[in-house]
Design a protein around this motif. Structure first.
Motif, PDB file in Angstrom:
ATOM      1  N   LYS A  31       0.894  -1.238   0.037  1.00  0.00           N
ATOM      2  CA  LYS A  31      -0.046  -0.025   0.171  1.00  0.00           C
ATOM      3  C   LYS A  31       0.874   1.238   0.050  1.00  0.00           C
ATOM      4  O   LYS A  31       0.405   2.291  -0.352  1.00  0.00           O
ATOM      5  N   ASN A  32       2.190   1.150   0.426  1.00  0.00           N
ATOM      6  CA  ASN A  32       2.945   2.113   0.155  1.00  0.00           C
ATOM      7  C   ASN A  32       3.616   2.407  -0.927  1.00  0.00           C
ATOM      8  O   ASN A  32       4.602   1.498  -1.100  1.00  0.00           O
ATOM      9  N   ASP A  42      -3.505   3.820  -0.548  1.00  0.00           N
ATOM     10  CA  ASP A  42      -3.428   2.295  -0.502  1.00  0.00           C
ATOM     11  C   ASP A  42      -4.226   1.667  -1.368  1.00  0.00           C
ATOM     12  O   ASP A  42      -3.556   0.900  -2.145  1.00  0.00           O
ATOM     13  N   SER A  72      -2.219   2.478  -4.811  1.00  0.00           N
ATOM     14  CA  SER A  72      -0.878   1.726  -4.968  1.00  0.00           C
ATOM     15  C   SER A  72      -1.304   0.147  -5.211  1.00  0.00           C
ATOM     16  O   SER A  72      -0.477  -0.388  -6.102  1.00  0.00           O
TER      17      SER A  72
END
Length: 173
Positions: free
Chosen positions: A31-32, A63, A66
């Motif tokens: 998510k990062n 999130d 990504s």
């Protein structure tokens, strides 16, 4: 855990292999977008990609972006376009932007949110157990002394130094 370490260590070798399918289980771990493991996973070339997660991505829209940037790069645009088209308007309360985002991602989601009645029926009831633990008088005194010291140490600190001071105090507690 071990797989992500291998992926980070052998990133160039693994990225040079044309994969038929790349499956990321526990996709909340990508998510990062700035994290090394996320960048290593996104460097893999594959005809098909799949992301699996049981963790809701309802807290931060970045999130969601990504994970979709891995599964279907470009579907939601780049990070700047995504923020302009979706994140910022949704944070400002735009129901239209939220509806557009839902329409865009819905065909690619097998499950949506815990609020979905079909999903909620599959989930077990939440169980909580509250245990009251009283501090001994020595612990109370120590706690008060540490919090006083922590608070007085914040007076002359700003920014990152202030945050580091709070973190240090929490770790001591």
């Amino acid at each position: 855990m071990r797989a992500t370490r291998i992926l980070r260590q052998d990133r160039e070798l693994l990225a040079s292999i044309p994969w038929g399918l790349v499956v990321v289980d526990e996709a909340q771990n990508i998510k990062n977008p700035a994290a090394q493991q996320t960048q290593a996973v996104k460097a893999l070339t594959a005809r098909a990609r799949l992301a699996l997660t049981g963790t809701p991505v309802e807290n931060h829209l970045r999130d969601l972006w990504s994970i979709f940037d891995f599964v279907l790069p470009g579907l939601l645009g780049g990070p700047t376009r995504f923020a302009r088209a979706f994140s910022t308007p949704i944070r400002s309360g735009s129901a239209l932007a939220l509806a557009r985002l839902r329409r865009r991602v819905q065909p690619f989601l097998l499950r949506r949110t815990k609020k979905d009645p079909e999903i909620a029926a599959d989930l077990p009831d939440k169980q909580e157990q509250i245990v009251d633990c009283r501090l001994a008088s020595e612990q109370v005194a120590l706690y008060h002394a540490m919090t006083e010291a922590a608070l007085s140490g914040l007076i002359d600190k700003n920014g990152m130094e202030r945050k580091a001071h709070v973190l240090k105090a929490l770790l001591h507690l």
